[in-house]
Scaffold this motif. Structure first.
Motif, PDB file in Angstrom:
ATOM      1  N   PHE A 142       0.822  -1.144   0.092  1.00  0.00           N
ATOM      2  CA  PHE A 142      -0.085   0.103   0.048  1.00  0.00           C
ATOM      3  C   PHE A 142       1.040   1.237   0.083  1.00  0.00           C
ATOM      4  N   THR A 143       0.325   2.334  -0.197  1.00  0.00           N
ATOM      5  CA  THR A 143       0.871   3.659  -0.324  1.00  0.00           C
ATOM      6  C   THR A 143       1.002   3.997   1.009  1.00  0.00           C
ATOM      7  N   PRO A 144       2.390   4.494   1.436  1.00  0.00           N
ATOM      8  CA  PRO A 144       2.633   4.982   2.790  1.00  0.00           C
ATOM      9  C   PRO A 144       1.889   6.319   2.989  1.00  0.00           C
ATOM     10  N   VAL A 145       1.448   6.776   4.298  1.00  0.00           N
ATOM     11  CA  VAL A 145       0.580   7.835   4.441  1.00  0.00           C
ATOM     12  C   VAL A 145       1.565   8.661   5.574  1.00  0.00           C
ATOM     13  N   ILE A 146       1.770  10.080   5.228  1.00  0.00           N
ATOM     14  CA  ILE A 146       2.339  10.974   6.159  1.00  0.00           C
ATOM     15  C   ILE A 146       1.325  12.155   6.415  1.00  0.00           C
ATOM     16  N   THR A 147       1.246  12.247   7.461  1.00  0.00           N
ATOM     17  CA  THR A 147       0.147  13.246   8.162  1.00  0.00           C
ATOM     18  C   THR A 147       0.703  14.533   8.879  1.00  0.00           C
ATOM     19  N   ILE A 148       0.453  15.569   8.588  1.00  0.00           N
ATOM     20  CA  ILE A 148       0.907  17.040   9.343  1.00  0.00           C
ATOM     21  C   ILE A 148      -0.370  17.383   9.933  1.00  0.00           C
ATOM     22  N   CYS A 149      -0.275  18.080  11.328  1.00  0.00           N
ATOM     23  CA  CYS A 149      -1.311  18.734  11.846  1.00  0.00           C
ATOM     24  C   CYS A 149      -0.696  20.193  11.986  1.00  0.00           C
ATOM     25  N   VAL A 150      -1.158  20.987  11.312  1.00  0.00           N
ATOM     26  CA  VAL A 150      -1.136  22.373  11.598  1.00  0.00           C
ATOM     27  C   VAL A 150      -1.912  23.109  12.450  1.00  0.00           C
ATOM     28  N   TYR A 151      -1.293  23.639  13.756  1.00  0.00           N
ATOM     29  CA  TYR A 151      -2.262  24.158  14.705  1.00  0.00           C
ATOM     30  C   TYR A 151      -2.216  25.727  14.602  1.00  0.00           C
ATOM     31  N   TYR A 152      -3.445  26.471  14.460  1.00  0.00           N
ATOM     32  CA  TYR A 152      -3.245  27.993  14.331  1.00  0.00           C
ATOM     33  C   TYR A 152      -3.611  28.764  15.490  1.00  0.00           C
ATOM     34  N   GLY A 153      -3.834  27.847  16.743  1.00  0.00           N
ATOM     35  CA  GLY A 153      -4.204  28.569  18.024  1.00  0.00           C
ATOM     36  C   GLY A 153      -3.363  29.760  18.632  1.00  0.00           C
ATOM     37  N   GLU A 154      -3.520  30.478  19.461  1.00  0.00           N
ATOM     38  CA  GLU A 154      -2.861  31.402  19.988  1.00  0.00           C
ATOM     39  C   GLU A 154      -2.100  30.867  21.393  1.00  0.00           C
ATOM     40  N   LYS A 155      -2.964  29.733  21.709  1.00  0.00           N
ATOM     41  CA  LYS A 155      -2.321  29.236  23.175  1.00  0.00           C
ATOM     42  C   LYS A 155      -1.087  28.394  22.875  1.00  0.00           C
ATOM     43  N   PRO A 156      -0.011  27.963  23.721  1.00  0.00           N
ATOM     44  CA  PRO A 156       0.849  27.048  23.154  1.00  0.00           C
ATOM     45  C   PRO A 156       0.122  25.856  23.254  1.00  0.00           C
ATOM     46  N   TRP A 157       0.378  24.859  22.289  1.00  0.00           N
ATOM     47  CA  TRP A 157       0.047  23.474  22.403  1.00  0.00           C
ATOM     48  C   TRP A 157       0.275  22.711  23.597  1.00  0.00           C
ATOM     49  N   ASP A 158      -0.574  22.330  24.324  1.00  0.00           N
ATOM     50  CA  ASP A 158      -0.181  21.537  25.622  1.00  0.00           C
ATOM     51  C   ASP A 158      -0.868  20.035  25.703  1.00  0.00           C
ATOM     52  N   GLY A 159      -1.409  19.697  24.481  1.00  0.00           N
ATOM     53  CA  GLY A 159      -1.851  18.461  24.398  1.00  0.00           C
ATOM     54  C   GLY A 159      -0.879  17.196  23.993  1.00  0.00           C
TER      55      GLY A 159
END
Length: 322
Positions: A142-159
């Motif tokens: 199968f074709t490999p999958v590469i996913t990027i998540c772009v976060y546009y929020g103003e708070k620092p990502w703490d998840g």
């Protein structure tokens, strides 16, 4: 004709990232430190719908998922991989289950490929018994999958940025529990190397807009000056507005001259002020034991917003207080 302002921010962002040069540029920045490995001319659009059916002995569950953008690179020279499926998920708010969500999207992509591949094996002719039962030959890939998540929020990502970050695992058991990592880009602060100038301007402007360490009026002057000095294209300005969930008339913005950035930041400031007041109303409502209906009514009356917008604010900010 419907005004562009009626479009959701996700739609504006999808349109922006639909451009092959901008799409390839961000993946090269994230994956290869800016080296031009993925070529824009090699990219082709793929259906973003990843719905599938999860089958079990006792039940079948339908899973509906749709990514923001997916493209396939047909001739990528990235470490000998000939076919790479590139996915992008845009996120305005912190999603504390995002690694699981990305894992589900990626599974949906692989399941879709498996189902498509399995359709060719209607009989066992030319197949070993295990292959026929699997609906997949040993040589099928199968074709490999590469996913990027772009976060546009103003708070620092703490998840969490991996599945392990969402799990309560004793240290000695971690090595036995499969992890699933996600690649996160924070628009507010990153060290990515871009070559596409629209991406350079886009992320530079977002970093300025989302910087809460300086007064809003200084931010406004700083970004307006930056936009004029670099003659930034209106589409980039419109995408900044979309990424910051700014409710503006995009058609009017596109027709204006020097006032365009002023309009943008006036609207952003207004939207941020409204959100701030909404947080206070929701928090106070829960603090005094008001029902959700009472809080919705207060949101509508005090902010002069529709019931739909009030419900969005309650869903957005209520989870932070309960």
């Amino acid at each position: 004709m419907a005004k562009t302002q009626d479009l959701k921010p996700d739609t504006v962002l999808k349109n922006y990232w639909n451009d092959n040069e901008q799409f390839a540029d961000i993946f090269n920045a994230v994956l290869f430190e800016g080296r031009q490995v993925i070529r824009p001319e090699e990219l082709e659009d793929v259906d973003t719908e990843e719905s599938s059916v999860l089958e079990h002995r006792d039940y079948a569950e339908s899973i509906k998922a749709s990514r923001d953008s997916i493209k396939v690179s047909k001739k990528s020279t990235a470490y000998g991989v000939e076919l790479v499926m590139l996915g992008m998920e845009s996120q305005e708010h912190i999603h504390y289950a995002m690694p699981m969500r990305v894992m589900g999207y990626d599974y949906g992509t692989y399941k879709k490929q498996y189902d498509s591949n399995a359709k060719q094996y209607k009989t066992a002719e030319g197949m070993e018994e295990d292959e026929y039962l699997s609906r997949m030959k040993k040589t099928d890939k199968f074709t490999p999958v590469i996913t990027i998540c772009v976060y546009y929020g103003e708070k620092p990502w703490d998840g969490a940025v991996s599945l392990h970050g969402m799990l309560d695992i004793p240290e000695e058991m971690k090595k036995f529990v499969n992890d699933y990592k996600m690649m996160l880009v924070e628009a507010r602060q990153n060290n990515l190397t871009f070559h596409n100038m629209n991406n350079v301007y886009f992320f530079n402007m977002l970093e300025m807009v989302l910087d809460k360490s300086i007064p809003r009026n200084e931010t406004k002057e700083k970004v307006i000056k930056y936009a004029r000095e670099h003659s930034i294209d209106k589409t980039v300005i419109m995408t900044v507005a979309g990424a910051t969930n700014c409710k503006i008339d995009y058609n009017a913005l596109a027709e204006k001259g020097d006032a365009d950035m002023c309009t943008l930041f006036d609207e952003i400031a207004k939207e941020n002020e409204t959100k701030g007041r909404a947080v206070e109303i929701v928090e106070t409502g829960y603090e005094f034991g008001l029902s959700e209906n009472d809080i919705l009514e207060r949101l509508q009356n005090k902010l002069k917003v529709s019931i739909q917008t009030a419900q969005e604010y309650l869903e957005m900010f209520g989870k932070q207080t309960v």
